[in-house]
Design a protein around this motif. Structure first.
Motif, mmCIF file in Angstrom:
data_model
loop_
_atom_site.group_PDB
_atom_site.id
_atom_site.type_symbol
_atom_site.label_atom_id
_atom_site.label_comp_id
_atom_site.label_asym_id
_atom_site.label_seq_id
_atom_site.Cartn_x
_atom_site.Cartn_y
_atom_site.Cartn_z
ATOM 1 N N LEU A 174 1.305 -1.934 0.271
ATOM 2 C CA LEU A 174 0.209 0.379 -0.263
ATOM 3 C C LEU A 174 0.795 1.434 0.247
ATOM 4 C CD1 LEU A 174 -3.177 -1.154 2.587
ATOM 5 C CD2 LEU A 174 -2.799 -0.822 0.165
ATOM 6 N N HIS A 175 0.839 2.400 0.910
ATOM 7 C CA HIS A 175 1.424 3.126 1.089
ATOM 8 C C HIS A 175 2.896 3.189 1.384
ATOM 9 C CE1 HIS A 175 -2.085 5.585 -0.596
ATOM 10 N NE2 HIS A 175 -2.429 5.022 0.665
ATOM 11 N N ILE A 176 2.826 2.125 2.236
ATOM 12 C CA ILE A 176 4.318 2.441 3.266
ATOM 13 C C ILE A 176 5.190 1.733 2.616
ATOM 14 C CG2 ILE A 176 5.179 0.662 4.636
ATOM 15 C CD1 ILE A 176 2.705 0.259 6.366
ATOM 16 N N HIS A 177 5.008 1.083 0.971
ATOM 17 C CA HIS A 177 6.209 0.842 -0.145
ATOM 18 C C HIS A 177 6.216 1.766 -0.841
ATOM 19 C CE1 HIS A 177 7.248 -0.446 -4.118
ATOM 20 N NE2 HIS A 177 7.474 -1.835 -3.906
ATOM 21 N N ASP A 178 5.822 2.678 -1.408
ATOM 22 C CA ASP A 178 6.640 3.956 -1.814
ATOM 23 C C ASP A 178 6.892 4.402 -0.504
ATOM 24 O OD1 ASP A 178 4.619 3.410 -3.944
ATOM 25 O OD2 ASP A 178 2.820 4.620 -2.761
ATOM 26 N N VAL A 179 6.512 4.851 0.684
ATOM 27 C CA VAL A 179 7.579 5.329 1.719
ATOM 28 C C VAL A 179 9.397 4.616 1.251
ATOM 29 C CG1 VAL A 179 8.217 6.230 3.665
ATOM 30 C CG2 VAL A 179 6.184 6.650 2.389
ATOM 31 N N TYR A 180 8.771 3.614 1.546
ATOM 32 C CA TYR A 180 10.191 2.554 1.305
ATOM 33 C C TYR A 180 11.496 2.325 0.247
ATOM 34 C CZ TYR A 180 12.965 -1.505 1.326
ATOM 35 O OH TYR A 180 13.946 -2.287 0.992
ATOM 36 N N LEU A 181 10.424 2.154 -0.452
ATOM 37 C CA LEU A 181 11.105 2.779 -1.948
ATOM 38 C C LEU A 181 11.822 4.135 -2.703
ATOM 39 C CD1 LEU A 181 11.820 0.590 -5.103
ATOM 40 C CD2 LEU A 181 9.306 2.519 -5.914
ATOM 41 N N ILE A 182 10.940 4.969 -2.106
ATOM 42 C CA ILE A 182 11.691 6.768 -2.177
ATOM 43 C C ILE A 182 13.058 5.836 -1.015
ATOM 44 C CG2 ILE A 182 11.273 8.995 -1.997
ATOM 45 C CD1 ILE A 182 8.558 8.740 -2.837
ATOM 46 N N SER A 183 12.764 6.132 -0.032
ATOM 47 C CA SER A 183 14.044 6.303 1.354
ATOM 48 C C SER A 183 15.309 5.844 0.723
ATOM 49 C CB SER A 183 13.252 5.565 2.184
ATOM 50 O OG SER A 183 11.985 6.379 3.088
ATOM 51 N N THR A 184 14.896 4.495 0.320
ATOM 52 C CA THR A 184 15.891 3.836 -0.038
ATOM 53 C C THR A 184 16.843 3.767 -1.229
ATOM 54 O OG1 THR A 184 14.418 1.821 -1.096
ATOM 55 C CG2 THR A 184 15.214 1.330 1.048
ATOM 56 N N ILE A 185 15.661 4.992 -2.263
ATOM 57 C CA ILE A 185 16.538 5.009 -2.990
ATOM 58 C C ILE A 185 17.108 6.525 -3.656
ATOM 59 C CG2 ILE A 185 15.530 6.094 -5.370
ATOM 60 C CD1 ILE A 185 14.128 4.277 -5.965
ATOM 61 N N ALA A 186 16.583 7.157 -2.372
ATOM 62 C CA ALA A 186 17.597 8.971 -1.820
ATOM 63 C C ALA A 186 18.611 8.067 -0.660
ATOM 64 C CB ALA A 186 16.495 9.198 -1.024
ATOM 65 N N ALA A 187 18.096 6.448 -0.078
ATOM 66 C CA ALA A 187 19.709 6.796 0.179
ATOM 67 C C ALA A 187 20.751 6.135 -0.038
ATOM 68 C CB ALA A 187 19.258 5.947 1.381
ATOM 69 N N TRP A 188 20.358 5.639 -1.073
ATOM 70 C CA TRP A 188 21.040 4.124 -2.365
ATOM 71 C C TRP A 188 21.906 5.934 -3.461
ATOM 72 C CZ3 TRP A 188 21.790 5.775 -8.040
ATOM 73 C CH2 TRP A 188 22.273 4.168 -8.661
ATOM 74 N N ALA A 189 21.245 6.501 -3.495
ATOM 75 C CA ALA A 189 21.763 8.198 -4.058
ATOM 76 C C ALA A 189 22.711 9.038 -3.280
ATOM 77 C CB ALA A 189 20.974 9.134 -4.762
ATOM 78 N N PHE A 190 22.377 9.145 -2.263
ATOM 79 C CA PHE A 190 23.050 9.506 -1.570
ATOM 80 C C PHE A 190 24.654 9.198 -0.755
ATOM 81 C CE2 PHE A 190 24.573 10.109 3.096
ATOM 82 C CZ PHE A 190 25.141 11.970 3.031
ATOM 83 N N VAL A 191 24.387 7.560 -0.748
ATOM 84 C CA VAL A 191 25.949 6.905 -0.413
ATOM 85 C C VAL A 191 26.843 6.933 -1.919
ATOM 86 C CG1 VAL A 191 27.151 4.858 -0.312
ATOM 87 C CG2 VAL A 191 25.096 5.598 0.946
ATOM 88 N N MET A 192 26.384 7.045 -2.293
ATOM 89 C CA MET A 192 26.867 6.924 -4.466
ATOM 90 C C MET A 192 27.666 8.295 -4.734
ATOM 91 S SD MET A 192 26.727 3.932 -5.009
ATOM 92 C CE MET A 192 27.652 4.477 -5.977
ATOM 93 N N ILE A 193 26.878 8.877 -4.747
ATOM 94 C CA ILE A 193 27.465 10.471 -4.428
ATOM 95 C C ILE A 193 28.453 10.433 -3.631
ATOM 96 C CG2 ILE A 193 27.183 13.099 -4.285
ATOM 97 C CD1 ILE A 193 24.217 12.308 -5.823
ATOM 98 N N LEU A 194 28.594 10.739 -1.944
ATOM 99 C CA LEU A 194 29.169 10.636 -1.516
ATOM 100 C C LEU A 194 30.401 9.753 -1.995
ATOM 101 C CD1 LEU A 194 29.216 12.173 1.396
ATOM 102 C CD2 LEU A 194 28.889 9.997 2.382
ATOM 103 N N LEU A 195 30.681 8.632 -2.411
ATOM 104 C CA LEU A 195 31.481 8.062 -2.649
ATOM 105 C C LEU A 195 32.334 8.205 -4.128
ATOM 106 C CD1 LEU A 195 30.257 4.062 -2.253
ATOM 107 C CD2 LEU A 195 32.130 5.371 -1.032
ATOM 108 N N VAL A 196 31.769 8.737 -4.884
ATOM 109 C CA VAL A 196 32.063 9.491 -5.877
ATOM 110 C C VAL A 196 32.918 10.987 -5.788
ATOM 111 C CG1 VAL A 196 31.275 10.721 -7.811
ATOM 112 C CG2 VAL A 196 30.945 8.355 -7.593
ATOM 113 N N LEU A 197 32.771 11.294 -4.477
ATOM 114 C CA LEU A 197 33.148 12.740 -4.280
ATOM 115 C C LEU A 197 34.082 12.244 -3.182
ATOM 116 C CD1 LEU A 197 29.861 14.369 -2.629
ATOM 117 C CD2 LEU A 197 31.436 15.116 -5.375
ATOM 118 N N ALA A 198 34.189 11.040 -2.864
ATOM 119 C CA ALA A 198 35.790 10.676 -1.519
ATOM 120 C C ALA A 198 36.833 10.612 -2.807
ATOM 121 C CB ALA A 198 35.592 10.338 -1.073
#
Length: 335
Positions: A174-198
């Motif tokens: 239901l709606h929990i899936h949308d929040v989980y999906l957006i949160s995990t994608i945002a966390a994935w993007a943040f970690v990858m951007i941090l690694l690329v900058l490092a």
């Protein structure tokens, strides 16, 4: 802990690490290299080295206005008329060609970074000589960069499992899936951007260390990592200042592209037009790094005469302290 943009230890034993001072010196160095005196041939050669050092880093693309829907429809009709085996073969050949092109650009970019540093350090426009002299270091950096890119690809795939598995299994919460999906994608993007900058920061310093010490990429990587671990505050300020400079460079590039009617977007031509910016940024990195000692100073073994007023600090004035035991006055002759 760092205080402002000037960092110095309490007891005065550690080197004083600054941000604005090397940037001002880099500006003076850029003027010496490109404008004092102005040499068009040297400008074009240094611009070619800068273009190689940033090959494939973006730019040089054009956006034309066209009817996308109509063109996509024509492309689909043309693809549908191609036999299936021929289409699959063509796609495989295209993928192989793109991969070869990416590897070739990475190799040229790795070799070009040493050319560009050599042009700045020695204040000359040369391609053939540094291309031969730094062949081993350039190839070592290229192979190490490919290894890092492969590791990043594996990490990106592994870190994408938390949001890819529900999509593959078509799980819905239901709606929990949308929040989980957006949160995990945002966390994935943040970690990858941090690694690329490092990695971008470490790679930026690695090339200078390899240029000076003539060592392999793995040794330079360890040296830079130890430097960052020993001076995290100074390196963080340097990284933040680089981000500000990158934003300013993007604005300058956009203005230059508009002012030259997109001529600055043409590969190599744009680098030649914006060469003062490229020389300024690379010189700033070299001058910041040399503050950590002779092991990080690319001018430790050779300083061009015209760079002496910038790179050689003026000698400290002699301290005038009163003598505790003044020399005896000459004896007074008898009357």
């Amino acid at each position: 802990m760092p205080s402002g943009f000037k960092i110095a230890s309490v007891n005065g034993t550690e080197p004083r690490i600054e941000i604005f001072k090397p940037f001002g010196e880099a500006f003076d160095l850029m003027k010496k290299i490109l404008f004092q005196p102005f040499d068009l041939k040297k400008w074009l050669v240094v611009g070619f080295a800068a273009w190689l050092a940033n090959l494939g880093g973006g730019g040089g693309s054009f956006n034309y206005q066209y009817n996308r829907r109509e063109d996509v429809q024509k492309l689909n009709e043309a693809i549908s008329q191609i036999p299936h085996p021929l289409l699959v073969t063509g796609i495989c050949v295209l993928i192989c060609f793109v991969l070869i092109l990416i590897v070739l650009f990475a190799w040229l970019r790795a070799r070009g970074r040493f050319l560009f540093i050599d042009c700045i350090v020695k204040n000359h426009g040369a391609i053939a000589e540094p291309w031969r002299d730094f062949r081993k270091e350039g190839n070592s950096y290229f192979l190490f960069s490919l290894l890092v890119g492969f590791v990043f690809l594996i990490l990106a795939v592994l870190l994408s499992f938390p949001f890819m598995l529900p999509i593959i299994r078509r799980v819905t919460f239901l709606h929990i899936h949308d929040v989980y999906l957006i949160s995990t994608i945002a966390a994935w993007a943040f970690v990858m951007i941090l690694l690329v900058l490092a990695w971008s920061l470490i790679a930026n310093l690695m090339v200078a260390v390899m240029y000076l010490q003539r060592c392999h990429a793995s040794k330079a990587f360890g040296t830079v990592v130890r430097l960052v671990a020993a001076h995290p505050g100074e390196i963080l300020l340097y990284c933040l200042f680089l981000i500000v400079l990158a934003l300013a460079t993007a604005i300058v590039a956009c203005v230059a592209t508009c002012a030259t009617c997109c001529i600055a977007a043409i590969p190599y031509i744009g680098t030649v037009i914006l060469l003062p910016v490229f020389v300024l940024l690379r010189s700033f990195s070299l001058l910041f790094l040399r503050q950590f000692g002779s092991d990080y100073d690319v001018w430790a073994n050779f300083i061009p005469l015209e760079f002496s007023p910038i790179l050689l600090s003026p000698p400290a004035p002699p301290t005038s302290t009163p003598s505790l035991n003044p020399p005896p006055s000459p004896p007074t002759p008898p009357a």
